[in-house]
Design an enzyme around this catalytic site. Structure first.
Site, mmCIF file in Angstrom:
data_model
loop_
_atom_site.group_PDB
_atom_site.id
_atom_site.type_symbol
_atom_site.label_atom_id
_atom_site.label_comp_id
_atom_site.label_asym_id
_atom_site.label_seq_id
_atom_site.Cartn_x
_atom_site.Cartn_y
_atom_site.Cartn_z
ATOM 1 N N CYS A 178 0.839 -1.205 0.000
ATOM 2 C CA CYS A 178 0.000 0.000 0.000
ATOM 3 C C CYS A 178 0.873 1.253 0.000
ATOM 4 O O CYS A 178 0.576 2.237 -0.684
ATOM 5 C CB CYS A 178 -0.942 0.005 1.201
ATOM 6 S SG CYS A 178 -2.135 -1.351 1.176
ATOM 7 N N SER A 179 1.955 1.199 0.743
ATOM 8 C CA SER A 179 2.897 2.303 0.778
ATOM 9 C C SER A 179 3.518 2.497 -0.605
ATOM 10 O O SER A 179 3.598 3.617 -1.117
ATOM 11 C CB SER A 179 3.977 2.017 1.824
ATOM 12 O OG SER A 179 4.907 3.052 1.886
#
Length: 165
Positions: A60-61
């Site tokens: 997600c990062s």
């Protein structure tokens, strides 16, 4: 509805799936200052909406960083990252990553975005990994519901869709 798994297990997506050609539904989410934000706050802009389960995970990062790096130079465009993370956690993530211009928005309170775009994984109360590109008139020109939540979206196709507007 899109068929989605998370770590190999099927999940139920709550809400209504959107498709290319649809007018994007409105939503109400919170910014990092706990202020309500709606789709109309970005009226007249091209939008890439990157939806992630949680900024506190590696993929997600990476997704948030990649879309902001690859698409931030598109004229009259805004890159929005939506998750169910609390606004405080999103703010902490941005500070830890050294990202000042990333717009992170939280759908934790009402699930307004998730219900209107069909991205809520009911079993987990997290957002399903997905990407939407909207033109200046809020028409959806690209929609991807990633079939396995632990896999990356098609970055190039989404960014190309934004650039082609």
């Amino acid at each position: 509805m899109a068929e989605v798994t998370f770590k190999g297990d099927p999940v139920t997506l709550g809400g209504k799936e959107v498709k290319v050609g649809d007018t994007a539904p409105d939503f109400t989410v919170l910014n990092n200052s706990l202020e309500e934000v709606t789709l109309s706050d970005y009226q007249g802009k091209k939008k890439l909406i990157s939806v992630v389960p949680s900024l506190d995970t590696g993929l997600c990062s990476k997704q948030t960083r990649k879309f902001n790096e690859d698409a931030s130079s598109v004229d009259n465009a805004v890159i929005l990252t939506i998750s169910n993370d609390l606004p405080f956690a999103q703010s902490r993530w941005c500070a830890a990553e050294g990202l000042d211009n990333v717009i992170t928005l939280s759908d934790h309170r009402d699930l307004s975005f998730g219900e209107n775009y069909g991205t809520v994984m009911d079993e987990l109360r997290l957002q399903a990994r997905s990407v939407f590109v909207l033109d200046e008139n809020d028409k959806i020109v690209h929609a991807e519901y990633v079939s396995e939540g632990t896999e990356a979206p098609d970055y190039d196709t989404a960014v190309d869709a934004l650039k082609s507007l």
